[in-house]
Design an enzyme around this catalytic site. Structure first.
Site, mmCIF file in Angstrom:
data_model
loop_
_atom_site.group_PDB
_atom_site.id
_atom_site.type_symbol
_atom_site.label_atom_id
_atom_site.label_comp_id
_atom_site.label_asym_id
_atom_site.label_seq_id
_atom_site.Cartn_x
_atom_site.Cartn_y
_atom_site.Cartn_z
ATOM 1 N N ALA A 119 0.871 -1.175 0.000
ATOM 2 C CA ALA A 119 0.000 0.000 0.000
ATOM 3 C C ALA A 119 0.908 1.224 0.000
ATOM 4 O O ALA A 119 2.074 1.138 0.406
ATOM 5 C CB ALA A 119 -0.871 -0.013 1.247
ATOM 6 N N GLY A 173 0.601 -4.952 0.814
ATOM 7 C CA GLY A 173 -0.560 -4.996 -0.081
ATOM 8 C C GLY A 173 -0.248 -5.656 -1.418
ATOM 9 O O GLY A 173 -1.151 -6.170 -2.079
ATOM 10 N N GLU A 214 -0.543 -9.258 -0.753
ATOM 11 C CA GLU A 214 -1.985 -9.489 -0.526
ATOM 12 C C GLU A 214 -2.746 -9.513 -1.854
ATOM 13 O O GLU A 214 -3.687 -10.278 -2.034
ATOM 14 C CB GLU A 214 -2.530 -8.414 0.424
ATOM 15 C CG GLU A 214 -1.970 -8.611 1.844
ATOM 16 C CD GLU A 214 -2.332 -7.484 2.802
ATOM 17 O OE1 GLU A 214 -2.025 -6.323 2.484
ATOM 18 O OE2 GLU A 214 -2.930 -7.769 3.857
ATOM 19 N N GLU A 238 4.359 -5.268 7.315
ATOM 20 C CA GLU A 238 3.558 -4.233 7.990
ATOM 21 C C GLU A 238 3.936 -3.995 9.444
ATOM 22 O O GLU A 238 3.914 -2.857 9.909
ATOM 23 C CB GLU A 238 2.060 -4.589 7.903
ATOM 24 C CG GLU A 238 1.428 -4.322 6.544
ATOM 25 C CD GLU A 238 1.516 -5.485 5.578
ATOM 26 O OE1 GLU A 238 2.366 -6.381 5.781
ATOM 27 O OE2 GLU A 238 0.734 -5.497 4.613
#
Ligand code: CO8
Length: 258
Positions: A66, A112, A115, A135
């Site tokens: 992200a 992300g 993911e 993270e």
């Protein structure tokens, strides 16, 4: 439709989506998530598309996570909203797409990015790829389904180690862990993705849609996967593709699915 953060192309029945923010190592900001949602929705609706190949631009990163700069000053409510919206628009959306999505992991797949690959139906990687969920090194946890999907794919023990150490694993370790299906030199990655995509294109799109639904049902707490399988199995009978597939077998020829 024109996009700023992704590129799309169609080659025969395969739709290609490339995350295109190379200066940010293809990090996912909100705008990119929205564009990926739109592109996937179009691919789902397009009768010519049978399979999607998802990759990142450049040779360094699939998606490096992200966009940290975007959420760095978020509070609890903003953070929850970002995660919930992203899960709905992109990660759960991909997982439940009726057409297979192949993630061609061409470099870093972090946070992300991993993911996103894990939400895809099939993952292959180039030999330079590095995968991880870093993270906790940023003071957050995976928020786009990573705590759930990593455990499903590699088991709880390995998932706990990768998440709590915030480490990165190599493509070959990822293959040994069952996180990616194949590893090839980078220059062969797209050819392999296409080879898999073309195999998928030979089969019944209707049956593939049912199969995705039934496989996913195993991971939905409130759903009995065996019941979904029975229902989807039944739904295949009598469809034009079922008639074509079974007739072709009996006539000793290859089926021609529309
Ligand atoms: N977000 C924003 N920018 C990024 C990101 C990212 N995730 N990753 C890289 N970039 C940018 C860098 O800031 C840099 O930009 P600039 O040149 O303007 O400084 C550029 O990309 C190139 O990166 P580096 O110079 O760092 O390249 P290196 O080769 O030195 O390192 C790494 C490559 C190892 C991939 C390194 O960039 C890195 O560690 N990136 C961050 C990886 C990461 O921590 N990802 C997880 C992010 S958190 C996340 O994904 C949470 C998901 C759930 C969110 C739920 C909603 C809140």
């Amino acid at each position: 439709m024109s996009y700023e953060n992704i590129t799309t192309t169609q080659k025969e029945r395969v739709h290609y989506i490339t995350v295109n923010r190379p200066k940010q190592l293809n990090a996912l900001n909100k705008a990119t998530i929205q564009e990926l949602h739109e592109a996937l929705k179009s691919a789902e609706a397009d009768e010519n598309t049978r399979v999607v190949i998802l990759t990142g631009s450049g040779e360094k990163a699939f998606v490096a996570g992200a966009d940290i700069k975007e959420f760095a000053d978020f509070d609890t409510e903003n953070g929850k909203q970002l995660a919930a919206e992203g899960q709905k628009k992109l990660f759960d959306f991909i997982e439940n797409l009726s057409k297979p999505v192949i993630a061609a992991v061409n470099g870093f797949a972090l946070g992300g990015g991993l993911e996103l690959a894990m939400a895809s139906h099939i993952r292959i990687a180039s030999d330079n790829a590095k995968l991880g969920l870093p993270e906790v090194s940023l003071g957050v946890i995976p928020g786009y389904g990573g705590t759930q999907r990593l455990s499903q794919l590699v088991g709880r023990g390995k998932a706990m180690e990768l998440i709590t150490t915030a480490g990165m694993i190599s493509a070959s370790d990822a293959q040994n862990w069952g996180l990616v299906n194949h590893v090839v030199p980078q220059e062969e990655l797209m050819a392999l993705a296409e080879k898999i995509a073309l195999k998928i294109c030979n089969n019944s799109g209707n049956a593939i849609k049912s199969a995705i639904k039934a496989v996913n049902a195993n991971y939905q707490a409130s759903v009995n996967g065996y019941e979904v399988e029975v229902a989807e199995f039944g739904n295949c009978f009598g469809t034009p593709e079922f008639i074509e597939g079974t007739t072709a077998f009996i006539e000793k020829r290859k089926p021609k699915f529309k």
